[in-house]
Design a protein around this motif. Structure first.
Motif, short mmCIF file in Angstrom:
data_model
loop_
_atom_site.label_atom_id
_atom_site.label_comp_id
_atom_site.label_asym_id
_atom_site.label_seq_id
_atom_site.Cartn_x
_atom_site.Cartn_y
_atom_site.Cartn_z
N LEU A 23 2.09 1.94 -3.54
CA LEU A 23 1.04 2.51 -4.39
C LEU A 23 0.82 3.99 -4.08
O LEU A 23 0.55 4.79 -4.97
CB LEU A 23 -0.26 1.72 -4.20
CG LEU A 23 -0.25 0.28 -4.74
CD1 LEU A 23 -1.53 -0.43 -4.35
CD2 LEU A 23 -0.08 0.28 -6.25
N GLY A 24 0.97 4.35 -2.81
CA GLY A 24 0.82 5.76 -2.43
C GLY A 24 1.94 6.64 -2.93
O GLY A 24 1.77 7.87 -3.02
N THR A 25 3.07 6.03 -3.28
CA THR A 25 4.19 6.81 -3.81
C THR A 25 4.24 6.78 -5.33
O THR A 25 5.21 7.27 -5.92
CB THR A 25 5.53 6.28 -3.25
OG1 THR A 25 5.70 4.91 -3.64
CG2 THR A 25 5.56 6.38 -1.74
N GLY A 26 3.23 6.18 -5.96
CA GLY A 26 3.14 6.23 -7.41
C GLY A 26 3.49 4.95 -8.13
O GLY A 26 3.69 4.97 -9.36
N ALA A 27 3.57 3.83 -7.44
CA ALA A 27 3.85 2.56 -8.12
C ALA A 27 2.74 2.25 -9.11
O ALA A 27 1.56 2.57 -8.89
CB ALA A 27 3.97 1.43 -7.10
N SER A 28 3.12 1.58 -10.22
CA SER A 28 2.18 1.40 -11.32
C SER A 28 1.36 0.13 -11.24
O SER A 28 0.49 -0.10 -12.08
CB SER A 28 2.96 1.40 -12.65
OG SER A 28 3.94 0.36 -12.65
N GLY A 29 1.61 -0.73 -10.26
CA GLY A 29 0.94 -2.01 -10.18
C GLY A 29 -0.33 -1.97 -9.36
O GLY A 29 -1.01 -0.95 -9.27
N VAL A 30 -0.63 -3.14 -8.75
CA VAL A 30 -1.85 -3.27 -7.95
C VAL A 30 -1.46 -3.70 -6.54
O VAL A 30 -0.34 -4.15 -6.28
CB VAL A 30 -2.81 -4.30 -8.57
CG1 VAL A 30 -3.26 -3.84 -9.94
CG2 VAL A 30 -2.17 -5.69 -8.65
N TRP A 31 -2.42 -3.56 -5.63
CA TRP A 31 -2.20 -3.90 -4.23
C TRP A 31 -2.05 -5.41 -4.08
O TRP A 31 -2.82 -6.18 -4.65
CB TRP A 31 -3.37 -3.39 -3.40
CG TRP A 31 -3.30 -3.76 -1.95
CD1 TRP A 31 -2.23 -3.62 -1.12
CD2 TRP A 31 -4.35 -4.33 -1.16
NE1 TRP A 31 -2.53 -4.05 0.15
CE2 TRP A 31 -3.83 -4.49 0.16
CE3 TRP A 31 -5.67 -4.69 -1.41
CZ2 TRP A 31 -4.59 -5.01 1.20
CZ3 TRP A 31 -6.43 -5.21 -0.39
CH2 TRP A 31 -5.90 -5.37 0.91
N PRO B 231 -2.45 -8.04 -1.27
CA PRO B 231 -2.97 -8.10 0.10
C PRO B 231 -2.04 -8.82 1.08
O PRO B 231 -2.00 -8.45 2.26
CB PRO B 231 -4.30 -8.86 -0.07
CG PRO B 231 -4.68 -8.67 -1.50
CD PRO B 231 -3.38 -8.61 -2.25
N ASP B 232 -1.32 -9.85 0.62
CA ASP B 232 -0.49 -10.60 1.56
C ASP B 232 0.89 -9.97 1.80
O ASP B 232 1.64 -10.44 2.66
CB ASP B 232 -0.31 -12.05 1.10
CG ASP B 232 0.32 -12.17 -0.28
OD1 ASP B 232 0.75 -11.14 -0.83
OD2 ASP B 232 0.38 -13.30 -0.81
N ASP B 233 1.24 -8.92 1.05
CA ASP B 233 2.55 -8.27 1.19
C ASP B 233 3.69 -9.29 1.13
O ASP B 233 4.70 -9.15 1.83
CB ASP B 233 2.63 -7.47 2.49
CG ASP B 233 1.85 -6.17 2.42
OD1 ASP B 233 2.16 -5.34 1.54
OD2 ASP B 233 0.92 -5.99 3.24
N LEU B 234 3.53 -10.30 0.28
CA LEU B 234 4.55 -11.33 0.12
C LEU B 234 5.67 -10.78 -0.75
O LEU B 234 5.53 -10.66 -1.96
CB LEU B 234 3.95 -12.59 -0.50
CG LEU B 234 4.89 -13.78 -0.72
CD1 LEU B 234 5.47 -14.26 0.61
CD2 LEU B 234 4.17 -14.92 -1.42
N GLU B 235 6.80 -10.47 -0.13
CA GLU B 235 7.91 -9.82 -0.83
C GLU B 235 8.86 -10.82 -1.48
O GLU B 235 9.46 -10.54 -2.51
CB GLU B 235 8.66 -8.93 0.18
CG GLU B 235 9.74 -8.06 -0.42
CD GLU B 235 11.11 -8.70 -0.26
OE1 GLU B 235 12.07 -8.16 -0.82
OE2 GLU B 235 11.21 -9.75 0.40
N GLN C 219 0.82 -1.21 0.00
CA GLN C 219 0.00 0.00 0.00
C GLN C 219 0.86 1.26 0.00
O GLN C 219 0.55 2.26 -0.66
CB GLN C 219 -0.92 0.00 1.21
CG GLN C 219 -2.09 -0.98 1.08
CD GLN C 219 -3.05 -0.87 2.25
OE1 GLN C 219 -2.63 -0.79 3.40
NE2 GLN C 219 -4.34 -0.87 1.97
N TYR C 220 1.97 1.23 0.74
CA TYR C 220 2.88 2.37 0.76
C TYR C 220 3.42 2.66 -0.64
O TYR C 220 3.47 3.82 -1.08
CB TYR C 220 4.02 2.10 1.74
CG TYR C 220 5.20 3.03 1.56
CD1 TYR C 220 5.17 4.34 2.01
CD2 TYR C 220 6.36 2.57 0.91
CE1 TYR C 220 6.25 5.19 1.83
CE2 TYR C 220 7.44 3.41 0.72
CZ TYR C 220 7.39 4.72 1.18
OH TYR C 220 8.46 5.55 0.99
#
Length: 272
Positions: free
Chosen positions: A78-86, A88-92, A75-76
Motif C-alpha cells: 500500500l505504501g508503494t501505491g497498491a490500489s487495494g486495501v490492507w 491484516p493477516d498478510d495471508l499470501e 502494508q508495504y
C-alpha cells in the motif's frame, strides 16, 4: 507443521525482495482417519503342501490446509501505491484439499516341498483402488491489496476435482535349497506397486496467458501408481558351531514410472 518460505518466494522473482524486511512462513494442518482390516488364513496340516490366503481392506479420509503468511507485506504494498486495501493477516497463499480412498485386495500363496531340502513357493495378489480428491488454492493478498477487488479477510476457493481408479495383479516366486544344516540358498522374483494421488495444485488456465502465480500443467496435476519387478538371490550360512553368521544377497529392481519429488513450473510448488 510450520516451515520457513522466505527463500522460496524470493526465488520466484515476483518482486518480494524489494521489501527490505520481507519474510514468509507456512502453517499447515491436516487430519486423517484410516481403517485397515486384514483376514489371513495359514495352513497347519502335515504334508508337502502349505498355503496362505487372505483378504485386505483399507479406507482413508483426509483433509488439510496450508496457509502462507508474509508479515508486513500488505502494508508495504500500500505504501508503494497498491490500489487495494490492507489485509491484516498478510495471508499470501492458501490451499486446502480433501482425499477419500478405498482399497481392497485378495491374495494367496502356495508352497511345496519338492524334497526335504528343496522348496518352491508361488503367490499372487489381486488389488483394486478408487481415489477421489478435491483441491483448491487462493492468493488472498494479491486480490485484496494489489488487485483490490476483495475485502480484507476474503478467501475464495474454486475446487478442482480429481482422482483415479486402478486394478491389477502381482505375483511372487521363491525357491530355496538347504545344502546343509548351516548353508541355505534362495532366489525370489516378486512384484510391487504404490498408489498414486493428486498433487493438490489447480490446473493452469490457458486463458490467463501464463500469468498465474501458482498452477499445475496437465502432467503435474496428479501422479499415478508406480511398480517394481524385484529379483534377488541370496545365501544364509553359519560357521564354527554357529558362532559366526555370514549372509549375503544380490538383487536387481526394475522400477517403472517412479514417483519422484519435484516442483511445478509455475510457482515452484512441491509436487510428485
Amino acid at each position: 507443521g510450520q516451515r520457513d518460505q522466505t527463500d522460496l518466494l524470493i526465488g520466484l522473482q515476483y518482486s518480494y525482495e524489494l521489501f527490505p524486511s520481507f519474510s514468509a512462513f507456512t502453517r499447515e494442518r491436516s487430519k486423517e482417519k484410516r481403517f485397515n482390516q486384514e483376514l489371513r488364513l495359514v495352513s497347519q496340516h502335515d504334508g508337502p503342501f502349505s498355503w496362505i490366503g487372505g483378504l485386505y481392506y483399507n479406507t482413508l479420509k483426509g483433509n488439510g490446509n496450508s496457509r502462507e503468511f508474509t508479515p508486513g507485506y500488505s502494508q508495504y504494498l500500500l505504501g508503494t501505491g497498491a490500489s487495494g486495501v490492507w489485509r491484516p493477516d498478510d495471508l499470501e497463499y492458501y490451499s486446502e484439499g480433501q482425499t477419500e480412498l478405498d482399497e481392497q485386495a485378495v491374495y494367496a500363496e502356495l508352497s511345496y516341498d519338492l524334497t526335504e531340502k528343496w522348496q518352491v513357493t508361488v503367490g499372487a495378489r489381486y488389488y483394486e483402488y478408487d481415489l477421489r480428491t478435491q483441491d483448491a488454492t487462493d492468493l488472498p493478498l494479491l486480490y485484496t491489496t494489489i488487485v483490490g477487488d476483495r475485502g480484507p479477510n476474503d478467501i475464495l476457493l474454486d475446487y478442482e476435482f480429481g482422482g483415479q481408479k486402478d486394478d491389477g495383479s502381482l505375483f511372487k516366486f521363491n525357491t530355496s535349497y538347504q545344502f546343509t544344516d548351516d548353508v541355505m540358498m534362495f532366489a525370489t522374483v516378486s512384484e510391487g506397486f504404490r498408489i498414486g494421488n493428486s498433487n493438490g495444485v489447480p490446473l493452469c488456465d490457458p486463458s490467463t496467458g501464463g500469468q498465474q502465480n501458482v498452477c499445475a500443467q496437465p502432467a503435474e496435476f496428479e501422479y499415478f501408481a508406480d511398480s517394481t519387478t524385484n529379483y534377488e538371490i541370496g545365501i544364509r550360512t553359519q560357521w564354527f558351531d554357529r558362532r559366526l553368521t555370514l549372509n549375503g544377497s544380490v538383487y536387481y529392481v526394475e522400477w517403472n514410472d517412479p514417483q519422484l519429488a519435484t516442483q511445478t513450473a509455475v510457482g515452484n510448488t512441491p509436487i510428485v
